[in-house]
Design a protein around this motif. Structure first.
Motif, PDB file in Angstrom:
ATOM      1  N   TYR A  83     -12.189 -11.261   6.706  1.00 45.38           N
ATOM      2  CA  TYR A  83     -13.084 -10.570   6.841  1.00 45.38           C
ATOM      3  C   TYR A  83     -13.184  -8.918   7.644  1.00 45.38           C
ATOM      4  N   PHE A  84     -13.846  -8.117   6.580  1.00 41.13           N
ATOM      5  CA  PHE A  84     -13.773  -6.697   7.764  1.00 41.13           C
ATOM      6  C   PHE A  84     -15.599  -6.567   7.306  1.00 41.13           C
ATOM      7  N   GLY A  85     -16.275  -6.514   9.100  1.00 41.06           N
ATOM      8  CA  GLY A  85     -17.694  -6.083   8.376  1.00 41.06           C
ATOM      9  C   GLY A  85     -18.220  -6.194   9.966  1.00 41.06           C
ATOM     10  N   ALA A  86     -19.865  -7.161  10.384  1.00 40.43           N
ATOM     11  CA  ALA A  86     -20.426  -6.896  11.466  1.00 40.43           C
ATOM     12  C   ALA A  86     -19.797  -7.843  12.057  1.00 40.43           C
ATOM     13  N   PRO A  87     -19.791  -6.630  13.429  1.00 36.96           N
ATOM     14  CA  PRO A  87     -18.846  -7.278  15.255  1.00 36.96           C
ATOM     15  C   PRO A  87     -19.110  -8.757  14.985  1.00 36.96           C
TER      16      PRO A  87
ATOM     17  N   ASP B  20     -21.264 -15.586  14.642  1.00 35.61           N
ATOM     18  CA  ASP B  20     -22.362 -15.748  14.585  1.00 35.61           C
ATOM     19  C   ASP B  20     -22.956 -16.760  13.519  1.00 35.61           C
ATOM     20  N   PHE B  21     -22.763 -16.094  12.388  1.00 29.41           N
ATOM     21  CA  PHE B  21     -22.743 -16.558  11.065  1.00 29.41           C
ATOM     22  C   PHE B  21     -22.489 -17.826  10.018  1.00 29.41           C
ATOM     23  N   VAL B  22     -21.191 -18.125  10.327  1.00 29.86           N
ATOM     24  CA  VAL B  22     -19.449 -18.531   9.758  1.00 29.86           C
ATOM     25  C   VAL B  22     -19.920 -19.661  10.563  1.00 29.86           C
ATOM     26  N   PRO B  23     -19.265 -20.747   9.558  1.00 29.63           N
ATOM     27  CA  PRO B  23     -18.531 -22.159  10.695  1.00 29.63           C
ATOM     28  C   PRO B  23     -17.136 -22.146  11.404  1.00 29.63           C
ATOM     29  N   PRO B  24     -17.214 -22.528  12.272  1.00 29.60           N
ATOM     30  CA  PRO B  24     -16.344 -22.812  13.347  1.00 29.60           C
ATOM     31  C   PRO B  24     -14.393 -22.365  12.801  1.00 29.60           C
ATOM     32  N   HIS B  25     -13.814 -21.536  12.634  1.00 24.63           N
ATOM     33  CA  HIS B  25     -12.725 -21.464  12.551  1.00 24.63           C
ATOM     34  C   HIS B  25     -12.441 -22.294  11.053  1.00 24.63           C
ATOM     35  N   SER B  26     -13.667 -20.393  10.587  1.00 19.12           N
ATOM     36  CA  SER B  26     -13.204 -21.363   9.091  1.00 19.12           C
ATOM     37  C   SER B  26     -13.413 -19.715   8.158  1.00 19.12           C
ATOM     38  N   ILE B  27     -12.941 -18.202   8.817  1.00 16.53           N
ATOM     39  CA  ILE B  27     -12.888 -16.938   8.337  1.00 16.53           C
ATOM     40  C   ILE B  27     -11.538 -16.212   9.836  1.00 16.53           C
ATOM     41  N   ILE B  28     -10.956 -14.432   8.449  1.00 17.84           N
ATOM     42  CA  ILE B  28      -9.943 -14.771  10.055  1.00 17.84           C
ATOM     43  C   ILE B  28     -10.756 -13.017   9.758  1.00 17.84           C
ATOM     44  N   ASP B  29     -11.079 -13.101  11.347  1.00 20.76           N
ATOM     45  CA  ASP B  29     -11.687 -10.980  11.015  1.00 20.76           C
ATOM     46  C   ASP B  29     -10.497 -10.648  11.456  1.00 20.76           C
ATOM     47  N   GLY B  30     -10.611  -9.161   9.886  1.00 18.89           N
ATOM     48  CA  GLY B  30      -9.102  -8.570  10.126  1.00 18.89           C
ATOM     49  C   GLY B  30      -9.470  -7.849  11.302  1.00 18.89           C
TER      50      GLY B  30
ATOM     51  N   LYS C 251      -9.888  -7.788  14.729  1.00 20.83           N
ATOM     52  CA  LYS C 251      -8.861  -8.930  15.864  1.00 20.83           C
ATOM     53  C   LYS C 251      -7.981  -8.716  15.790  1.00 20.83           C
ATOM     54  N   PHE C 252      -7.303  -7.931  15.078  1.00 16.11           N
ATOM     55  CA  PHE C 252      -5.830  -7.465  14.945  1.00 16.11           C
ATOM     56  C   PHE C 252      -5.415  -6.315  15.194  1.00 16.11           C
TER      57      PHE C 252
ATOM     58  N   GLU D 259      -0.036  -6.506  11.361  1.00  8.79           N
ATOM     59  CA  GLU D 259       0.477  -7.753  12.397  1.00  8.79           C
ATOM     60  C   GLU D 259      -0.679  -8.587  11.647  1.00  8.79           C
ATOM     61  N   LEU D 260      -1.912  -8.037  11.238  1.00 11.63           N
ATOM     62  CA  LEU D 260      -2.746  -9.161   9.908  1.00 11.63           C
ATOM     63  C   LEU D 260      -2.166  -9.861   8.729  1.00 11.63           C
ATOM     64  N   ALA D 261      -1.299  -8.805   7.978  1.00 14.17           N
ATOM     65  CA  ALA D 261      -0.315  -9.811   7.147  1.00 14.17           C
ATOM     66  C   ALA D 261       0.556 -10.555   7.527  1.00 14.17           C
TER      67      ALA D 261
END
Length: 406
Positions: free
Chosen positions: A321-325, A329-339, A341-342, A347-349
């Protein structure tokens, strides 16, 4: 007789020999190269392996995770997740209990939707809401001939409203949050406005094929589909996807040989064999074949988390995901990769590729669903479009509907 001094070479040999004895006996270990597989934010499990373990069977990955980690440890680590209130206010509106029923002035509220709107037609219904309130939401002026409120989205409300006339409701779920200046009640995606409506919820997914593949592509890791080729989003997608094996099904960066190729790849995703296929019919089904779905918002601003992310979550993939900082606060715990943060896309790839070959680390991104640890996602769904009719009708009732003072 005084002792002879020990030669420094002899000391070095003794120390070196002692080190190798300890190392090969297991008392000393170097960090594993696969430590880079550890998800961000200190994952529950710290399992590392010296070599990749490619997998395609998602259920098999879950069984491995169950044996090595399990829900008890995940709940212990993630169960206490709270909203990030760094700016002093919650990003999600609270829904009151029965104790807050005293302020309602009407027992029945009718809302007439005016003009064209993207809101699904099957939202039209008579709802039984909390506090004994009934709510009629309709696009028919016959069913709601004397509505308590008029809802506008793509058209502007009337300039004036007199007492005895319906309240004016204006909805804008776009990132800009532009009020019309003529509304009595304003609906947006943001908790700071009168009524909040998030993009989560089932009403954004009507008519979709919900076949979820139990197997994930091992060679092609990322799903991407976009037909609105915004330059900034396109450039970001191009830079990241050139580092990862992917399929791009939309008009933008298409690499599968044309549009609507998903049904050629995955014929089981056909929703209705007798109808002409539409791109949205097979969206979830096609996504479910991939370990990751790239989701990039058109605009990056607080709380603007759209269906791009929630589609991926509902399909059983892990969103990149790339978007809202404040997306966490809107998603389940440990469910997405916030791009974001890399430190780099490279490094992300590298992280994504390593995660794809680690069944335990990958399965942990699905643990929230399997273990019932939803965190903030419960509230995100509670204030989604699915519940908007009752929540809006309650706001109208508190104001008195047609009897509200202008």
């Amino acid at each position: 007789m005084s002792p002879k001094p020990i030669n420094t070479v002899t000391v070095a040999l003794i120390l070196g020999f002692s080190f190798f004895v300890l190392f090969f006996s297991g008392f000393i270990r170097f960090p594993s190269v696969s430590s880079s597989l550890q998800p961000l934010n200190d994952p529950v499990h710290l399992e590392t392996r010296a070599r990749p373990e490619p997998f395609a069977d998602l259920a098999a990955a879950f069984r491995v995770w169950d044996s090595r980690v399990g829900c008890a440890r995940f709940k212990e680590k993630r169960g206490g997740t709270e909203l990030n209130k760094s700016k002093g206010s919650s990003p999600l509106q609270e829904i009151g209990g029965e104790s807050e029923c005293g302020g309602l002035k009407l027992n029945h509220v009718s809302v007439l939707v005016k003009g064209w709107t993207w809101i699904p037609d099957n939202l039209d219904n008579l709802y039984s809401c909390r506090c004994g309130l009934s709510c009629l939401w309709t696009k028919s002026s016959v069913l709601a001939d004397k509505p308590d409120a008029l809802l506008f989205e793509t058209t502007t409300p009337p300039i004036r409203r007199r007492m005895g006339q319906p309240l004016r409701v204006y909805m804008d779920l776009e990132a800009g949050r532009k009020r019309s200046g003529r509304e009595d009640i304003y609906i947006s995606y943001h908790a700071g406005d009168d009524v909040q409506s998030t993009y989560a919820g089932s009403l954004f997914h009507n008519g979709r094929n919900y076949h979820i593949s139990p197997y994930k592509n091992n060679d092609t890791l990322v799903y991407w589909s976009s037909s609105r080729c915004l330059s900034q989003r396109n450039e970001l997608a191009k830079k990241l996807l050139r580092l990862l094996p992917h399929h791009s099904f939309g008009k933008c960066l298409n690499n599968v040989g044309g549009l609507d190729m998903a049904l050629t790849f995955y014929p089981e995703c056909t929703n209705d064999a007798n109808a002409s296929p539409k791109w949205w019919d097979h969206l979830h089904c096609a996504m479910s074949h991939y370990k990751f779905v790239l989701a990039i918002e058109n605009t990056w601003t607080d709380s603007y988390v759209t269906e791009k992310l929630f589609y991926a979550l509902d399909s059983g993939a892990v969103p990149i995901y790339f978007g809202a900082p404040n997306v966490m606060d809107f998603v389940p715990p440990h469910s997405i990769i916030d791009g974001t943060k890399f430190s780099s896309l490279e490094e992300l790839a590298s992280y994504v590729k390593a995660l794809a070959n680690d069944p335990v680390a990958y399965a942990e991104y699905h643990a929230w669903r399997r273990c019932g640890v939803l965190g903030n996602y419960i509230k995100t769904r509670a204030v989604s479009l699915d519940t908007l009719p009752c929540r809006l009708c309650e706001a109208i009732s508190r104001r008195g509907g047609r009897n509200a003072v202008s």
